[in-house]
Design an enzyme around this catalytic site. Structure first.
Site, PDB file in Angstrom:
ATOM      1  N   HIS A 168     -30.293 -34.387 -79.389  1.00 23.56           N
ATOM      2  CA  HIS A 168     -29.757 -34.896 -80.631  1.00 23.56           C
ATOM      3  C   HIS A 168     -30.175 -36.075 -81.272  1.00 23.56           C
ATOM      4  O   HIS A 168     -29.494 -37.251 -80.955  1.00 23.56           O
ATOM      5  CB  HIS A 168     -28.192 -35.044 -80.468  1.00 23.56           C
ATOM      6  CG  HIS A 168     -27.487 -33.427 -80.309  1.00 23.56           C
ATOM      7  ND1 HIS A 168     -27.041 -32.749 -81.363  1.00 23.56           N
ATOM      8  CD2 HIS A 168     -27.025 -32.810 -79.241  1.00 23.56           C
ATOM      9  CE1 HIS A 168     -26.292 -31.581 -80.966  1.00 23.56           C
ATOM     10  NE2 HIS A 168     -26.427 -31.758 -79.533  1.00 23.56           N
TER      11      HIS A 168
ATOM     12  N   GLU B 208     -29.980 -36.895 -84.098  1.00 21.26           N
ATOM     13  CA  GLU B 208     -29.146 -37.453 -85.228  1.00 21.26           C
ATOM     14  C   GLU B 208     -27.778 -38.396 -84.593  1.00 21.26           C
ATOM     15  O   GLU B 208     -27.265 -39.188 -85.411  1.00 21.26           O
ATOM     16  CB  GLU B 208     -28.457 -36.436 -85.939  1.00 21.26           C
ATOM     17  CG  GLU B 208     -27.315 -35.400 -85.324  1.00 21.26           C
ATOM     18  CD  GLU B 208     -28.007 -34.631 -84.223  1.00 21.26           C
ATOM     19  OE1 GLU B 208     -26.943 -33.679 -83.970  1.00 21.26           O
ATOM     20  OE2 GLU B 208     -28.957 -34.513 -83.690  1.00 21.26           O
TER      21      GLU B 208
ATOM     22  N   CYS C  22     -30.201 -28.447 -80.809  1.00 16.67           N
ATOM     23  CA  CYS C  22     -29.311 -28.124 -79.934  1.00 16.67           C
ATOM     24  C   CYS C  22     -28.814 -26.535 -80.138  1.00 16.67           C
ATOM     25  O   CYS C  22     -29.819 -25.665 -80.041  1.00 16.67           O
ATOM     26  CB  CYS C  22     -28.153 -28.883 -80.100  1.00 16.67           C
ATOM     27  SG  CYS C  22     -26.677 -28.559 -78.420  1.00 16.67           S
TER      28      CYS C  22
END
Length: 225
Positions: free
Chosen positions: A197, A199, A89
């Site tokens: 994302h 994560e 990002c």
């Protein structure tokens, strides 16, 4: 495996990234948090992650101020020596602004902030970040950005495609990115930037685990190096 997460004023995904890295690095003690004003990186690093957020409030172009922070000279040097670096990002924006990846991230085509799950198609497994996936596989990963519209000149796009450097594409582009591009790789495929994302999809408590293999692939590459 020793990893570092770079923190800027306005970073808000730094802890998420550190947790995901710690899960494949043998514990939190192997992940360092590095402040943007530091001039040097910890010794013995294997991989650097640049997290999402709104570094410096997204003033100027997103990532432009962060790319000129003191620590980024060391990150660029680390990458140029063959180190593994990834940016997610805002981290992707910072990597393009620092010159480690080509192209630019512009305002979303709809001029609105987008925060939702999207489907990504894996385009290559010839990188540590994608090696645990299969080509053509579709995974679900969240996006959360206002400036995720990837753009590059025709020659750069031709080179990215021809050199197998497109890591992920959106199955349906949410932001207007050229050629549906969601993530790209450097020429040596040791630097990756992507707007989604992984994560945030690295634990069942987060709603899914499609992002786990992203981090496992990095660990695999370091073991076999």
């Amino acid at each position: 495996m020793r990893a570092a997460v770079i923190q800027f004023p306005g970073s808000n995904c730094d802890r998420d990234m550190a947790v995901a890295l710690a899960n494949v690095a043998g514990g939190a003690e192997n992940v360092s948090m590095v402040w943007h004003k530091d001039a040097e990186l910890p010794k013995g690093l294997d991989v650097i992650g640049i997290p999402g957020g709104f570094s410096f409030g997204d003033y100027l172009r997103c990532g432009a101020i962060a790319a000129r922070s003191p620590i980024m000279d060391a990150v660029v040097e680390f990458a140029n020596k063959g180190g593994y670096v990834f940016g997610l990002c805002n981290g992707f924006q910072i990597l393009t602004e620092s010159g480690l990846l080509p192209g630019v991230l512009m305002r979303n085509a709809g001029l609105k902030y987008i925060c939702k799950d999207v489907e990504l198609r894996v385009e290559t497994t010839a990188s540590p970040f994608t090696s645990r996936y299969t080509v053509g596989e579709v995974v679900t990963v969240p996006v959360a950005h206002h400036d995720g519209n990837y753009s590059a000149d025709p020659e750069t796009l031709k080179r990215l495609v021809g050199d197998d450097r497109v890591a992920f594409r959106y199955t349906e582009t949410p932001n207007g990115s050229v050629d549906d591009i969601a993530g790209i790789l450097s020429a040596n495929k040791r630097v990756l930037g992507m707007m989604p994302h992984p994560e945030r999809r690295a634990d069942t408590q987060l709603g899914g685990t499609d992002g786990v293999r992203f981090f496992e692939g990095i660990a695999d590459a370091l073991v076999s190096a």
